[in-house]
Scaffold this motif. Structure first.
Motif, mmCIF file in Angstrom:
data_model
loop_
_atom_site.group_PDB
_atom_site.id
_atom_site.type_symbol
_atom_site.label_atom_id
_atom_site.label_comp_id
_atom_site.label_asym_id
_atom_site.label_seq_id
_atom_site.Cartn_x
_atom_site.Cartn_y
_atom_site.Cartn_z
ATOM 1 N N LEU A 263 0.829 -1.207 0.000
ATOM 2 C CA LEU A 263 0.000 0.000 0.000
ATOM 3 C C LEU A 263 0.865 1.261 0.000
ATOM 4 O O LEU A 263 0.530 2.258 -0.661
ATOM 5 C CB LEU A 263 -0.932 -0.013 1.212
ATOM 6 N N GLU A 264 1.971 1.205 0.756
ATOM 7 C CA GLU A 264 2.863 2.364 0.748
ATOM 8 C C GLU A 264 3.451 2.589 -0.639
ATOM 9 O O GLU A 264 3.594 3.733 -1.098
ATOM 10 C CB GLU A 264 3.980 2.159 1.773
ATOM 11 N N THR A 265 3.789 1.482 -1.319
ATOM 12 C CA THR A 265 4.299 1.611 -2.695
ATOM 13 C C THR A 265 3.239 2.215 -3.613
ATOM 14 O O THR A 265 3.528 3.110 -4.437
ATOM 15 C CB THR A 265 4.738 0.233 -3.212
ATOM 16 N N ASP A 345 -10.286 13.133 -5.495
ATOM 17 C CA ASP A 345 -11.229 12.426 -4.594
ATOM 18 C C ASP A 345 -10.761 11.008 -4.330
ATOM 19 O O ASP A 345 -10.821 10.510 -3.182
ATOM 20 C CB ASP A 345 -12.620 12.422 -5.238
ATOM 21 N N GLU A 346 -10.283 10.305 -5.374
ATOM 22 C CA GLU A 346 -9.800 8.936 -5.169
ATOM 23 C C GLU A 346 -8.598 8.927 -4.235
ATOM 24 O O GLU A 346 -8.490 8.070 -3.343
ATOM 25 C CB GLU A 346 -9.399 8.321 -6.518
ATOM 26 N N GLN A 352 -7.616 8.219 3.318
ATOM 27 C CA GLN A 352 -8.445 7.901 4.504
ATOM 28 C C GLN A 352 -8.429 6.407 4.807
ATOM 29 O O GLN A 352 -8.326 5.998 5.955
ATOM 30 C CB GLN A 352 -9.890 8.393 4.241
ATOM 31 N N GLY A 353 -8.515 5.558 3.778
ATOM 32 C CA GLY A 353 -8.442 4.106 4.011
ATOM 33 C C GLY A 353 -7.113 3.682 4.583
ATOM 34 O O GLY A 353 -7.019 2.839 5.471
ATOM 35 N N LEU A 354 -6.022 4.289 4.075
ATOM 36 C CA LEU A 354 -4.699 3.962 4.603
ATOM 37 C C LEU A 354 -4.538 4.412 6.043
ATOM 38 O O LEU A 354 -3.990 3.703 6.870
ATOM 39 C CB LEU A 354 -3.642 4.641 3.720
ATOM 40 N N SER A 355 -5.071 5.577 6.362
ATOM 41 C CA SER A 355 -5.011 6.057 7.756
ATOM 42 C C SER A 355 -5.809 5.131 8.663
ATOM 43 O O SER A 355 -5.389 4.787 9.767
ATOM 44 C CB SER A 355 -5.534 7.489 7.837
#
Length: 361
Positions: A263-265, A345-346, A352-355
């Motif tokens: 996800l970070e990548t 927006d994406e 927000q999902g990653l947080s």
């Protein structure tokens, strides 16, 4: 009895090596090592005394000097350990052998020597009884022969034969007294040995009782140790289950770590894409300024084209074409802004999902 056997009189008939122990005189149940390492243990036979001994020497120290009697018994207490009691030494000897085969050979030789000692004792008693009976018979026959000679002989014969007969009778009586004295001394000696054997048997009985009590005590301790071992095994099984759960949790954490790295990548890729969009967004004001300048030029051209009708048509055509291009440019710009807003927006939803994922971890 000399501790080191004189080889002119005693010869070894069997030799082995073993660890030597003696019973603790204070407790009568604990073994005390008499040698720091395995030493030589030998059977010796004394031909002059017709006796057998077990002798062991550690350096210059005699640790076993035991005369074997018919009343002794060698007992195997384990596969490699045996013991016997010596009442004369007032102790119990123990031998630890390297193998069960050596212990068996030593026990068999002990039984052979014990039987030989018993035969030697029986022969000695027979000789004493024979000599005693012979002395008694000689003592009984001598007076009768003397009486016969005194009755049947003349006075000269009495005078000539009376002295030697009395001397012979006196010598036989002396022999008989010596034999009786030896018999009484042997009886006292046997009584002493019997008393010693009784005391040794009493000590051995006490030691056996103490050993039985010690065995019961060790049985209880063994049961307690077994229960404790079972408890430890159950605890080990529980700990193994916990370790398995921990390993599973570690594996899940590793999977989550890998997913987080992915996800970070992706986030870095999205940020690069956003940076490119921002760079493109920076071009939009320049395009707007160009569009405004074009409008100003168009207005100026319209004023100028009022005076120049011929040029107006051309200019109108150019204006229409410029308007058309402007319309297309505005349409493209609007579409680009719509796409940019969607990307923003994406990216906002993704952030927000990653947080939220980081908070859950």
């Amino acid at each position: 009895i000399s501790p080191v056997p004189p080889y002119s009189r005693e010869q070894p008939i069997f030799t082995t090596r073993a660890h030597v122990f003696q019973i603790d005189p204070s407790t009568k149940k604990n073994w005390v090592p008499a040698s720091k390492q395995a030493v030589t243990v030998s059977y010796f036979y004394d031909s002059t005394r017709n006796s057998y001994r077990i002798i062991s020497v550690d350096g210059a120290k005699v640790i076993i000097n035991s005369t074997i009697t018919p009343n002794m018994t060698f007992t195997k207490t384990s596969q490699k350990f045996g013991q016997w009691a010596d009442s004369r030494a007032n102790t119990v000897f123990g031998l630890g052998f390297p193998s069960e085969q050596q212990l068996t050979k030593f026990a068999e030789k002990f039984q052979e020597v014990k039987e030989a000692a018993k035969l030697a004792r029986d022969r000695s008693q027979e000789k004493i009884e024979t000599s005693s009976n012979h002395s008694q018979e000689s003592g009984r026959e001598t007076p009768s022969s003397t009486r016969a000679s005194s009755v049947n002989g003349t006075d000269d014969e009495k005078a000539s034969h009376g002295g030697p007969a009395e001397a012979h009778l006196k010598s036989e009586n002396d022999k008989l007294k010596i034999a009786l004295a030896q018999s009484s001394s042997n009886v006292k000696k046997w009584e002493t040995e019997l008393q010693t054997l009784r005391e040794s048997n009493a000590r051995l009985t006490t030691a056996l009782q103490e050993s039985a009590a010690s065995i019961e005590h060790w049985k209880k301790q063994f049961s307690a140790c077994k229960e404790e071992n079972d408890q430890l095994r159950s605890k080990i099984e529980e700990l193994e289950e916990q370790c398995n759960e921990i390993n599973k949790e570690k594996e899940r954490n590793a999977q989550l770590s890998r997913r987080l790295q992915e996800l970070e990548t992706e986030l870095q890729d999205k940020e690069l894409e956003l940076e490119e969009l921002r760079k493109q967004g920076e071009i939009i004001p320049q395009l707007m300024s160009e569009c405004e300048s074009a409008s100003q030029q168009l207005q100026a051209a319209e004023k100028k084209n009022k005076d120049l009708e011929d040029k107006v048509r051309t200019l109108r055509t150019e204006v229409e074409e410029s308007k058309h291009r402007q319309t297309n440019l505005k349409t493209e710009l609007k579409n680009f802004l719509d796409v940019l807003d969607g990307k923003i927006d994406e990216l906002h939803d993704f952030r927000q999902g990653l947080s939220k994922l980081g908070i859950d971890d």
